[in-house]
Motif scaffolding. Structure first.
Motif, PDB file in Angstrom:
ATOM      1  N   ILE A  89      10.406   9.263 -62.325  1.00 37.17           N
ATOM      2  CA  ILE A  89      10.873   7.879 -62.504  1.00 37.17           C
ATOM      3  C   ILE A  89      12.377   7.891 -62.727  1.00 37.17           C
ATOM      4  N   ARG A  90      13.116   7.137 -61.896  1.00 35.91           N
ATOM      5  CA  ARG A  90      14.585   7.124 -61.983  1.00 35.91           C
ATOM      6  C   ARG A  90      15.050   5.952 -62.853  1.00 35.91           C
ATOM      7  N   LEU A  91      16.304   6.005 -63.327  1.00 34.84           N
ATOM      8  CA  LEU A  91      16.866   4.864 -64.050  1.00 34.84           C
ATOM      9  C   LEU A  91      17.098   3.733 -63.060  1.00 34.84           C
ATOM     10  N   GLY A 144      23.289   1.180 -48.004  1.00 30.56           N
ATOM     11  CA  GLY A 144      22.354   1.219 -49.131  1.00 30.56           C
ATOM     12  C   GLY A 144      22.364  -0.106 -49.861  1.00 30.56           C
ATOM     13  N   LEU A 145      21.216  -0.776 -49.860  1.00 29.15           N
ATOM     14  CA  LEU A 145      21.113  -2.083 -50.531  1.00 29.15           C
ATOM     15  C   LEU A 145      20.050  -2.033 -51.619  1.00 29.15           C
ATOM     16  N   GLY A 146      20.068  -0.927 -52.383  1.00 31.27           N
ATOM     17  CA  GLY A 146      19.091  -0.792 -53.468  1.00 31.27           C
ATOM     18  C   GLY A 146      19.617  -1.432 -54.736  1.00 31.27           C
ATOM     19  N   VAL A 147      19.209  -0.867 -55.863  1.00 32.16           N
ATOM     20  CA  VAL A 147      19.585  -1.424 -57.168  1.00 32.16           C
ATOM     21  C   VAL A 147      21.105  -1.555 -57.265  1.00 32.16           C
ATOM     22  N   LEU A 148      21.830  -0.532 -56.864  1.00 29.99           N
ATOM     23  CA  LEU A 148      23.288  -0.552 -56.998  1.00 29.99           C
ATOM     24  C   LEU A 148      23.955  -1.225 -55.800  1.00 29.99           C
ATOM     25  N   GLY A 149      23.529  -0.857 -54.589  1.00 26.26           N
ATOM     26  CA  GLY A 149      24.186  -1.382 -53.392  1.00 26.26           C
ATOM     27  C   GLY A 149      24.100  -2.899 -53.293  1.00 26.26           C
ATOM     28  N   SER A 167      20.245  -0.953 -44.852  1.00 28.10           N
ATOM     29  CA  SER A 167      19.159  -0.321 -45.615  1.00 28.10           C
ATOM     30  C   SER A 167      18.143   0.242 -44.638  1.00 28.10           C
ATOM     31  N   ARG A 168      17.108   0.879 -45.190  1.00 27.79           N
ATOM     32  CA  ARG A 168      16.072   1.463 -44.333  1.00 27.79           C
ATOM     33  C   ARG A 168      15.143   0.359 -43.829  1.00 27.79           C
ATOM     34  N   GLY A 169      14.581  -0.397 -44.778  1.00 25.74           N
ATOM     35  CA  GLY A 169      13.731  -1.534 -44.425  1.00 25.74           C
ATOM     36  C   GLY A 169      14.563  -2.819 -44.462  1.00 25.74           C
ATOM     37  N   ALA A 170      14.068  -3.855 -43.773  1.00 28.29           N
ATOM     38  CA  ALA A 170      14.829  -5.114 -43.688  1.00 28.29           C
ATOM     39  C   ALA A 170      14.962  -5.760 -45.075  1.00 28.29           C
ATOM     40  N   ARG A 171      16.134  -6.293 -45.359  1.00 32.23           N
ATOM     41  CA  ARG A 171      16.413  -6.944 -46.655  1.00 32.23           C
ATOM     42  C   ARG A 171      17.138  -8.258 -46.404  1.00 32.23           C
ATOM     43  N   GLN A 172      16.913  -9.206 -47.290  1.00 31.84           N
ATOM     44  CA  GLN A 172      17.658 -10.476 -47.196  1.00 31.84           C
ATOM     45  C   GLN A 172      18.398 -10.680 -48.492  1.00 31.84           C
ATOM     46  N   ASN A 225      33.360   6.472 -51.155  1.00 28.73           N
ATOM     47  CA  ASN A 225      32.094   7.203 -51.329  1.00 28.73           C
ATOM     48  C   ASN A 225      31.790   7.347 -52.816  1.00 28.73           C
ATOM     49  N   VAL A 226      30.739   6.654 -53.238  1.00 28.54           N
ATOM     50  CA  VAL A 226      30.351   6.684 -54.655  1.00 28.54           C
ATOM     51  C   VAL A 226      28.916   7.171 -54.809  1.00 28.54           C
ATOM     52  N   ALA A 227      28.354   7.756 -53.727  1.00 27.91           N
ATOM     53  CA  ALA A 227      26.934   8.154 -53.801  1.00 27.91           C
ATOM     54  C   ALA A 227      26.806   9.654 -54.078  1.00 27.91           C
ATOM     55  N   LEU A 251      37.169   8.622 -53.333  1.00 25.89           N
ATOM     56  CA  LEU A 251      35.984   9.482 -53.464  1.00 25.89           C
ATOM     57  C   LEU A 251      35.695   9.735 -54.941  1.00 25.89           C
ATOM     58  N   ASP A 252      34.456   9.476 -55.325  1.00 22.75           N
ATOM     59  CA  ASP A 252      34.025   9.729 -56.708  1.00 22.75           C
ATOM     60  C   ASP A 252      33.103  10.939 -56.795  1.00 22.75           C
ATOM     61  N   VAL A 253      32.618  11.405 -55.641  1.00 23.89           N
ATOM     62  CA  VAL A 253      31.600  12.462 -55.615  1.00 23.89           C
ATOM     63  C   VAL A 253      31.973  13.498 -54.553  1.00 23.89           C
ATOM     64  N   ILE A 277      32.582   9.297 -61.960  1.00 26.07           N
ATOM     65  CA  ILE A 277      32.522   8.391 -63.124  1.00 26.07           C
ATOM     66  C   ILE A 277      32.265   6.942 -62.718  1.00 26.07           C
ATOM     67  N   SER A 278      31.966   6.711 -61.421  1.00 25.86           N
ATOM     68  CA  SER A 278      31.890   5.306 -60.997  1.00 25.86           C
ATOM     69  C   SER A 278      30.793   4.553 -61.738  1.00 25.86           C
ATOM     70  N   ALA A 279      29.686   5.214 -62.076  1.00 26.43           N
ATOM     71  CA  ALA A 279      28.632   4.554 -62.866  1.00 26.43           C
ATOM     72  C   ALA A 279      28.002   5.609 -63.776  1.00 26.43           C
ATOM     73  N   GLY A 312      12.264  10.777 -50.650  1.00 22.72           N
ATOM     74  CA  GLY A 312      13.388  11.445 -51.305  1.00 22.72           C
ATOM     75  C   GLY A 312      14.219  10.519 -52.163  1.00 22.72           C
ATOM     76  N   TYR A 313      13.728   9.309 -52.441  1.00 22.97           N
ATOM     77  CA  TYR A 313      14.441   8.392 -53.361  1.00 22.97           C
ATOM     78  C   TYR A 313      13.467   7.368 -53.907  1.00 22.97           C
TER      79      TYR A 313
HETATM   80  P1  NAP Z   1      18.080   2.846 -54.590  1.00 24.64           P
HETATM   81  O1  NAP Z   1      17.755   1.679 -55.444  1.00 24.64           O
HETATM   82  O2  NAP Z   1      17.038   3.882 -54.365  1.00 24.64           O
HETATM   83  O3  NAP Z   1      18.572   2.277 -53.181  1.00 24.64           O
HETATM   84  C1  NAP Z   1      18.742   3.080 -52.068  1.00 24.64           C
HETATM   85  C2  NAP Z   1      19.103   2.220 -50.862  1.00 24.64           C
HETATM   86  O4  NAP Z   1      19.399   3.077 -49.763  1.00 24.64           O
HETATM   87  C3  NAP Z   1      17.952   1.314 -50.424  1.00 24.64           C
HETATM   88  O5  NAP Z   1      18.447   0.084 -49.969  1.00 24.64           O
HETATM   89  C4  NAP Z   1      17.346   2.097 -49.258  1.00 24.64           C
HETATM   90  O6  NAP Z   1      16.703   1.306 -48.274  1.00 24.64           O
HETATM   91  C5  NAP Z   1      18.574   2.714 -48.649  1.00 24.64           C
HETATM   92  N1  NAP Z   1      18.239   3.889 -47.852  1.00 24.64           N
HETATM   93  C6  NAP Z   1      17.624   5.036 -48.249  1.00 24.64           C
HETATM   94  N2  NAP Z   1      17.468   5.880 -47.219  1.00 24.64           N
HETATM   95  C7  NAP Z   1      17.995   5.260 -46.135  1.00 24.64           C
HETATM   96  C8  NAP Z   1      18.117   5.613 -44.772  1.00 24.64           C
HETATM   97  N3  NAP Z   1      17.682   6.787 -44.298  1.00 24.64           N
HETATM   98  N4  NAP Z   1      18.714   4.715 -43.947  1.00 24.64           N
HETATM   99  C9  NAP Z   1      19.119   3.531 -44.409  1.00 24.64           C
HETATM  100  N5  NAP Z   1      19.028   3.127 -45.692  1.00 24.64           N
HETATM  101  C10 NAP Z   1      18.480   3.988 -46.548  1.00 24.64           C
HETATM  102  O7  NAP Z   1      19.349   3.618 -55.175  1.00 24.64           O
HETATM  103  P2  NAP Z   1      20.485   3.066 -56.140  1.00 24.64           P
HETATM  104  O8  NAP Z   1      20.012   2.935 -57.535  1.00 24.64           O
HETATM  105  O9  NAP Z   1      21.098   1.866 -55.513  1.00 24.64           O
HETATM  106  O10 NAP Z   1      21.508   4.303 -56.103  1.00 24.64           O
HETATM  107  C11 NAP Z   1      22.030   4.791 -54.882  1.00 24.64           C
HETATM  108  C12 NAP Z   1      22.682   6.150 -55.082  1.00 24.64           C
HETATM  109  O11 NAP Z   1      23.898   6.016 -55.813  1.00 24.64           O
HETATM  110  C13 NAP Z   1      21.879   7.144 -55.923  1.00 24.64           C
HETATM  111  O12 NAP Z   1      20.879   7.764 -55.156  1.00 24.64           O
HETATM  112  C14 NAP Z   1      22.947   8.125 -56.380  1.00 24.64           C
HETATM  113  O13 NAP Z   1      23.065   9.185 -55.460  1.00 24.64           O
HETATM  114  C15 NAP Z   1      24.226   7.279 -56.347  1.00 24.64           C
HETATM  115  N6  NAP Z   1      24.789   7.095 -57.707  1.00 24.64           N
HETATM  116  C16 NAP Z   1      26.037   7.561 -57.954  1.00 24.64           C
HETATM  117  C17 NAP Z   1      26.596   7.373 -59.210  1.00 24.64           C
HETATM  118  C18 NAP Z   1      27.995   7.830 -59.514  1.00 24.64           C
HETATM  119  O14 NAP Z   1      28.417   7.780 -60.679  1.00 24.64           O
HETATM  120  N7  NAP Z   1      28.763   8.229 -58.537  1.00 24.64           N
HETATM  121  C19 NAP Z   1      25.871   6.711 -60.210  1.00 24.64           C
HETATM  122  C20 NAP Z   1      24.600   6.260 -59.914  1.00 24.64           C
HETATM  123  C21 NAP Z   1      24.061   6.454 -58.642  1.00 24.64           C
HETATM  124  P3  NAP Z   1      15.391   0.431 -48.632  1.00 24.64           P
HETATM  125  O15 NAP Z   1      15.925  -0.731 -49.434  1.00 24.64           O
HETATM  126  O16 NAP Z   1      14.850   0.028 -47.332  1.00 24.64           O
HETATM  127  O17 NAP Z   1      14.496   1.340 -49.439  1.00 24.64           O
END
Ligand code: NAP
Ligand code: GLV
Length: 313
Positions: A89-91, A144-149, A167-172, A225-227, A251-253, A277-279, A312-313
Motif C-alpha cells: 500500500i503506497r502513500l 501521469g495523471l494520478g494522485v500527484l499528476g 495517462s494509461r487509462g482515459a481520464r477526464q 522531471n520530478v518522478a 531535475l529533482d531525481v 525534494i520536490s515532494a 508496477g504502481y
Molecule cells: P499514481 O497515483 O500511481 O499515478 C500514476 C499515473 O501514471 C496514473 O495516471 C497512471 O495512469 C499513469 N501511468 C502509469 N503507467 C503509465 C503508462 N505506461 N503510460 C501512461 N500512463 C501511465 O502516482 P502518483 O502518486 O501521482 O506519483 C507518481 C510518481 O511520482 C511516483 O511513482 C514517484 O515515482 C514520483 N514521486 C516523486 C517524488 C519526489 O520527491 N521527486 C515524490 C513523490 C512521488 P492511470 O491513471 O491510467 O492509472
C-alpha cells in the motif's frame, strides 16, 4: 498488533512516538538486522531484502512514499521476497500533492517569465528586457495523471497556460486536455513547450524521456522531471540541450542519487538540480493515513492505495 518500522535517515523515535499515539494498542518496533520476530504490519521506505523475506505473517506492507519502484525491484531481483498475500500500500498524497504543485508551478513560471535568463543577465550586470513568451502557446504537458499528476495539472492550469495530461487509462479532468495510452502519446507530445514527468517508474515507463520524445515537443521546449531518474536517458537530454531542441531542464531525481560529483549535469548551466525534494514524505500526515488504514484492515475492511504488482504502481 505488532508493527515493524524501517525508514533509513529518518528520526525513527519520532515516527514510533507518532504511531504509538495514533495506534495506542499496537506494539511498535524499529527493524534492525537479524530481527525475524513476528509482525502483522510493516511500514517501510526502501527496506533491505532481509527485512521482508520470509515474513509470511505480514498482513500488509505500507510504503512510506508514493513510488513503489524500489520495493518492487526487491521482488523482481529476488522473486518471493515480498509475502504473496500481503497487499503493498503506497502513500496517497499525504501532503505531497501540494508540495509537488508548488515545485512544478515554480519551475513553469520561472521558464514562462524567463526568470532563469534574467538571473544570468543580473550575474553579468546587464539591464535588458527579453521578449515575453506567449502564454497561449506555452503548453504544459503532464505525464501521469494520478494522485500527484492530476493535482499538478490543475494547479498549473490555474496559471493560465494550456495544460495537457497523459495517462494509461482515459481520464477526464476539468480544464485539462487528456490523452491516454500509447496510441495517443505522440498527439499528447505534439507542440508541448514544458514536459512535466510524474509517471511511476515501471518496465513500461523506463527511459521514456528520450530523444524520440524530445523531438515531438515544440522546438526549444523545457523538461521538468520530478518522478524518477530512470525515466530519463541522460545522454539524450545533453544532446537535446546541445542541439537546441530543449532549452533547459529542471531535475529533482537522478539515476544515481546522490548525483555523483563528477556527473556532467553539474557542469551544465541549463540544468537546474534539486536533491529529490520536490515532494517529501511528511511524518504527521503519513502516520495519520497509515494508522487509519491499519485500523481498517484490522477490522477486515478494504483500503485504497493498494499497488498492482503486475502494473508496477
Ligand atoms: P499514481 O497515483 O500511481 O499515478 C500514476 C499515473 O501514471 C496514473 O495516471 C497512471 O495512469 C499513469 N501511468 C502509469 N503507467 C503509465 C503508462 N505506461 N503510460 C501512461 N500512463 C501511465 O502516482 P502518483 O502518486 O501521482 O506519483 C507518481 C510518481 O511520482 C511516483 O511513482 C514517484 O515515482 C514520483 N514521486 C516523486 C517524488 C519526489 O520527491 N521527486 C515524490 C513523490 C512521488 P492511470 O491513471 O491510467 O492509472
Ligand atoms: C518519493 O520519491 C516518493 O515516491 O514518495
Amino acid at each position: 498488533m505488532k508493527i515493524l518500522f524501517y525508514m533509513p535517515h529518518s528520526d525513527a523515535a519520532a515516527w514510533l512516538d507518532d504511531f504509538a499515539r495514533a495506534l495506542p494498542e499496537a506494539e511498535l518496533r524499529e527493524w534492525r538486522p537479524g530481527d525475524t520476530a513476528p509482525a502483522d504490519f510493516a511500514v517501510v521506505w526502501r527496506p533491505p531484502r532481509e527485512m521482508l523475506a520470509g515474513r509470511d505473517d505480514l498482513r500488509a506492507i505500507f510504503n512510506l512514499g508514493a513510488g513503489v519502484d524500489a520495493i518492487l525491484a526487491l521482488e523482481h531481483e529476488h522473486p518471493g521476497t515480498l509475502p504473496r498475500n500481503a497487499p503493498l500500500i503506497r502513500l496517497e498524497d499525504t501532503g505531497m500533492a501540494p508540495q509537488m504543485a508548488e515545485y512544478v508551478a515554480h519551475a513553469v513560471l520561472r521558464y514562462l517569465r524567463r526568470f532563469d535568463e534574467y538571473q544570468t543577465l543580473q550575474n553579468e550586470r546587464r539591464w535588458e528586457v527579453l521578449e515575453p513568451h506567449p502564454r497561449e502557446t506555452f503548453t504544459v504537458g503532464v505525464l501521469g495523471l494520478g494522485v500527484l499528476g492530476a493535482h499538478v495539472a490543475q494547479t498549473v492550469a490555474a496559471l493560465g497556460v494550456p495544460v495537457r495530461g497523459y495517462s494509461r487509462g482515459a481520464r477526464q479532468i476539468d480544464g485539462i486536455a487528456t490523452f491516454a495510452g500509447e496510441a495517443q502519446f505522440d498527439a499528447f507530445l505534439d507542440g508541448v513547450k514544458v514536459l512535466v514527468n510524474l509517471l511511476p517508474h515501471t518496465p513500461d515507463t523506463v527511459d521514456v524521456l528520450n530523444t524520440r520524445t524530445f523531438a515531438k515537443l515544440a522546438r526549444g521546449a523545457y523538461l521538468i522531471n520530478v518522478a524518477r531518474g530512470g525515466h530519463l536517458v541522460e545522454t539524450d537530454l545533453l544532446d537535446a540541450l546541445a542541439s537546441g531542441q530543449l532549452t533547459a531542464a529542471t531535475l529533482d531525481v537522478f539515476r544515481n542519487e546522490p548525483l555523483p560529483q563528477d556527473h556532467p549535469f553539474w557542469r551544465e548551466p541549463r540544468i537546474t538540480i534539486t536533491p529529490h525534494i520536490s515532494a517529501l514524505t511528511l511524518r504527521e500526515e503519513s502516520v495519520d493515513q497509515v494508522a487509519l488504514k491499519i485500523g481498517a484492515l484490522a477490522r477486515g475492511e478494504s483500503v485504497s492505495g493498494v499497488v498492482s504488482r503486475e502494473r508496477g504502481y
